[in-house]
Design an enzyme around this catalytic site. Sequence first.
Site, PDB file in Angstrom:
ATOM      1  CB  ALA A  24      -0.927  -0.006   1.216  1.00 20.22           C
ATOM      2  CG  ASN A  25       5.119   1.002   0.217  1.00 17.35           C
ATOM      3  OD1 ASN A  25       4.748  -0.173   0.223  1.00 17.35           O
ATOM      4  ND2 ASN A  25       6.197   1.403  -0.412  1.00 17.35           N
ATOM      5  N   GLY A  27       2.706   2.983  -5.865  1.00 21.51           N
ATOM      6  CA  GLY A  27       2.010   2.567  -7.085  1.00 21.51           C
ATOM      7  C   GLY A  27       0.510   2.399  -6.892  1.00 21.51           C
ATOM      8  N   GLY A  29      -1.206   0.238  -5.091  1.00 21.86           N
ATOM      9  CA  GLY A  29      -1.663   0.032  -3.709  1.00 21.86           C
ATOM     10  C   GLY A  29      -1.851   1.367  -3.000  1.00 21.86           C
ATOM     11  CE1 TYR A 177       5.018  -9.481 -12.274  1.00 22.33           C
ATOM     12  CE2 TYR A 177       4.520  -9.403 -14.619  1.00 22.33           C
ATOM     13  CZ  TYR A 177       4.299  -8.952 -13.329  1.00 22.33           C
ATOM     14  OH  TYR A 177       3.343  -7.980 -13.084  1.00 22.33           O
TER      15      TYR A 177
END
Length: 309
Positions: A24-25, A27, A29, A177
Amino acid sequence: MAKKRWSYVDIPILEGKVSLITGANSGLGLQATHFLSDKGAEIVMAVRNVEKGEKAATDILRRSPSARLSVIQANLADLQSIQRLSRQFLEQYKRLDGLINNAGIMANPYQLTKDGFEMQFGTNHLGHFALTGLLMPVIRNTPGARVVTMSSSYHEGGTIDFANLDGRNGYDGMKVYKQSKLANLLFAIELQRRFVKNGLDALSIGAYPGYSRTSLHLKGPEMEGSSLRLMLSKLLYVLFAQSAEMGVLPMLYAAVSPDVKGGDYIGPSSFSGMRGYPTLAQASKLARDKQLSRRLWEVSEQLTQIRYL
Ligand SMILES: NC(=O)c1ccc[n+]([C@@H]2O[C@H](COP(=O)([O-])OP(=O)(O)OC[C@H]3O[C@@H](n4cnc5c(N)ncnc54)[C@H](OP(=O)(O)O)[C@@H]3O)[C@@H](O)[C@H]2O)c1
């Protein structure tokens, strides 16, 4: 899809709702934290670096002083850390309306998690598999709870190489990925099957943001290599990548729109799913393969030692 250009203004008032967002810190999020808290939801920001998390929360509070945010440290590449996060959450909260499995890394050099999993598969898939499983008690107790898991259009090129999940027999960052993003979508769809089978009043939905301007790409392999390739990548990024404000909309649509059904996969509507407003997207045939998702589920349970339903 009830509305063609679903956006921030269509997010309902979310007073009394609680969401937990991983990564959440920064981009997407961070953008999701901002938009959902603006609409009144209380957001638990699960971040691996508390300093970065506190800074992100302070920035949001500067713009939206009434936002209800708390920051909890959690490293998705460490099962003990995920257990601590879920214990803390279960002690402090009685409901979880939205679990947003968002955090992710892309095509990093070969590395293992604390528990010996390949880092991308471990972080993007197994970490979220474990977190969701550990939070099932509160998901069960929240009528209409939603679990949104971020995948990518790259899931389409992915396969699950069960014989080499730890990458010890060869590692190609981009291939892994794609594998992890296919695993994210297999998980989202299988979780919905299990919600239905067990009669839970909960929805599981997959989402992807198209090509969005976040640090994922700036840290990724496309920004490495010869100067010509690098220039082309930067040009494509500047010309085509959409803002995080746009890129986050499929995730938020999945999290709150009444038009979403469990097992849906939501992404942007234009430029072959690279940009635009949220719409129903097509999960690949492999992502909908029941046998494959069951096998991945069993392997994920064995690796994480987390049993669900
Ligand atoms: N941007 C795109 O175009 C795009 C396209 C398709 C799919 N996606 C998906 O969208 C999701 C969000 O990506 P983004 O674009 O917002 O990228 P981002 O800006 O790089 O954000 C990724 C977040 O994940 C966190 N994270 C990474 N490893 C972690 C770990 N071990 N434990 C806890 N948190 C961890 C990062 O924390 P730190 O800040 O501490 O590193 C960061 O907060 C990812 O799942 C990605 O695969 C993005």
